[in-house]
Design an enzyme around this catalytic site. Structure first.
Site, short mmCIF file in Angstrom:
data_model
loop_
_atom_site.label_atom_id
_atom_site.label_comp_id
_atom_site.label_asym_id
_atom_site.label_seq_id
_atom_site.Cartn_x
_atom_site.Cartn_y
_atom_site.Cartn_z
N HIS A 141 0.67 -1.22 0.18
CA HIS A 141 -0.04 0.05 0.00
C HIS A 141 0.94 1.46 0.00
O HIS A 141 0.81 1.82 1.13
CB HIS A 141 -0.87 -0.06 1.28
CG HIS A 141 -2.21 0.79 1.10
ND1 HIS A 141 -3.38 0.37 1.14
CD2 HIS A 141 -2.31 2.22 0.91
CE1 HIS A 141 -4.17 1.22 1.16
NE2 HIS A 141 -3.36 2.59 0.90
N TYR A 317 -15.01 5.28 -4.46
CA TYR A 317 -15.51 6.51 -3.81
C TYR A 317 -16.34 7.26 -4.26
O TYR A 317 -17.30 8.01 -3.92
CB TYR A 317 -14.26 7.33 -3.32
CG TYR A 317 -13.26 6.53 -2.36
CD1 TYR A 317 -13.64 6.62 -0.99
CD2 TYR A 317 -12.43 5.60 -2.72
CE1 TYR A 317 -12.79 5.98 -0.15
CE2 TYR A 317 -11.54 4.94 -1.86
CZ TYR A 317 -11.68 5.09 -0.30
OH TYR A 317 -10.87 4.34 0.47
#
Ligand code: IFM
Length: 489
Positions: A141, A317
């Site tokens: 990540h 999102y």
């Protein structure tokens, strides 16, 4: 006990709250999780042998992160992980997606693993399992060891081999207790924000390097998948978390439709082409011809990337609305998580991004849950038979602590409710969605925005590191416990 109704109002009673109406029910066994990432929460940046990642270097470079914030301390999860697991258990969550910090486990990006680094994650996993919470491990990540960036970073082919070696080290250490593995999180951000627009680490602004990085991230995924398969027990599942753009054309005019196609190629098909079809799309190669000749793709690479996925993680999102190069960009760039004079869209930097009307989050991202249904149905068609997880979804709002020491976030409850209903709609229409991971468990370091944007279901007082579950945490807890959504009415 503290409860919330579906508007986010919180009340405290001494009796057990009645179960909410569950008009929308999810399949049994559906995982209810939360997600985090190492650099955003751990802190302890220089402890136990950890060395700097590209995000340490970037965040310590003046002007790169709002307010000069860094992940040095973050939310101190490295020392508070037991409490944080208890928090998840108290909320009734059944899964937790976290990432392993590469520079904590293999500080220079080469060679043997550091035992103390692995011990931290082993302890965390054991604690999760002891509380009945299923761990989903993300290997990357965004925290590339700085030494590997010094050697060229993701635009260099060797980084893909280094990633596979690191994946095998973590696989050997945790493979006996972790069943769900995500190779990369949002490789689009690593490649195009890290090497294109430069708003993410390492902050380079070279369109050709961004495309090379995208390929080597894909290759790294493929090689790491093979390394993990050789290491992990057969029951382990290996996938990847993408952040596909749900791209919509502003109008049906040909240049708007073409803008949609071009951004779809650069945001989505640059990954799904080799992952799901075993080839880069011809139109992507043509669109980017003035940037690169793609000679960095060697024979056999796309076959290495094209391995069956056990699952696909999708992060959602907000959708993107684009048009052809007419008119003027309306306000700040809307296409890439922060302001930059450089485009994250190699060869298509003339495409204009538009704001959809309506409600926005504190990130200025339009709220549009229909995009999540569309996304899940689109990937159901693109990857038939591959189970899907929503590996991230959530929203930042301007949360504050009230006089009673509580945090009420009715907008987040509305956002979550609408997006979970959108997931359910996709399931109803045939999508095989196995779980949902709310981004994020805790307020945390939001990359170039620093600590200014709060995505957590749990508020963090950064001065004291106190954790205060927001009313959305109580709401989500009810959802997780009942497997259904309370009536919106
Ligand atoms: O905080 C990030 C996360 O690290 C990756 N996906 C998007 C989130 C919100 O911007």
């Amino acid at each position: 006990m503290t409860t919330t109704d579906n508007t986010g109002a919180t009340s405290t009673t001494t009796t057990t709250a009645p179960a909410p109406r569950t008009d929308i029910r999810f399949p049994s066994g559906f995982l209810w999780g939360s997600a985090t990432a190492a650099y955003q929460i751990e802190g302890a940046a220089r402890e136990d042998g950890r060395t700097p990642s590209i995000w340490d270097t970037f965040s310590h470079t003046p002007g790169k992160v709002a307010n000069g914030d860094t992940g040095d301390v973050a939310v101190d999860h490295y020392h508070r992980w037991r409490d944080d697991v208890r928090l998840m258990a108290d909320l009734g969550l059944t899964a937790y997606r976290f990432s392993v910090a590469w520079p904590r486990v293999q500080p220079t990006g080469r060679g043997p693993a550091v035992q103390r680094g692995l011990d931290f994650y082993r302890g965390l996993v054991d604690e999760l399992l002891a509380h009945g919470i299923k761990p989903m491990v993300t290997l990357y990540h965004w925290d590339l060891p700085q030494e590997l960036e010094g050697a060229g970073g993701w635009p260099e082919r060797d980084t893909a081999y280094r990633f596979a070696e690191y994946a095998a080290l973590v696989g050997e250490a945790l493979g006996d207790r972790v069943e769900s593995w995500v190779t990369l999180n949002e490789p689009w951000c690593s490649a195009f924000l890290g090497y294109g627009s430069g708003v993410h680490a390492p902050g380079r602004t070279d369109p050709a390097a961004a495309l090379r990085a995208a390929h080597h991230l894909n290759l790294g995924h493929g090689l790491a998948t093979q390394a993990l398969r050789a290491t992990l027990p057969a029951r382990a599942g290996i996938g990847i978390s993408l952040n596909p753009s749900v791209v919509r054309a502003l109008t049906d005019a040909p240049d708007d439709l073409d803008a949609r196609r071009r951004i779809d190629a650069l945001a989505n098909r640059v990954f799904t082409g080799p992952l799901l079809q075993g080839a880069y799309p011809a139109d992507l190669i043509a669109d980017t011809a003035r940037v690169t000749d793609w000679s960095f793709v060697q024979d056999g690479d796309t076959a290495s990337i094209h391995h069956p996925l056990d699952f696909l993680g999708l992060n959602y999102y907000t959708p993107a609305v684009v048009s052809g190069p007419r008119g003027v960009q309306d306000g700040p760039r809307l296409d890439g998580h922060g302001a930059s004079a450089h485009s994250p869209w190699p060869g298509s930097d003339d495409v204009v991004f538009h704001h959809a009307p309506g409600e926005r989050t504190a990130m200025n991202w339009p709220v549009d849950p229909t995009g999540l249904t569309d996304l899940l149905l689109d990937y159901t068609a693109q990857a038939p038979g591959v189970p899907l997880y929503v590996t991230e979804n959530g929203a930042a709002y301007e949360d504050t602590v009230d006089a009673q020491g509580q945090v009420h976030d009715p907008e987040r409850i509305r956002y979550l409710h609408a997006h979970l209903a959108a997931v359910h709609e996709a399931v109803r229409q045939g999508a095989d969605v196995r779980g949902y991971f709310l981004w994020s468990l805790l307020d945390n370091f939001e990359w170039a925005y620093g600590y200014g944007k709060r995505f957590g279901a749990v508020y963090v007082d950064y001065a004291t590191q106190a954790r205060i579950p927001k009313s959305s945490a109580a709401w989500y807890s009810q959802v997780a416990r009942t497997g259904g959504l309370p009536s919106a009415g």
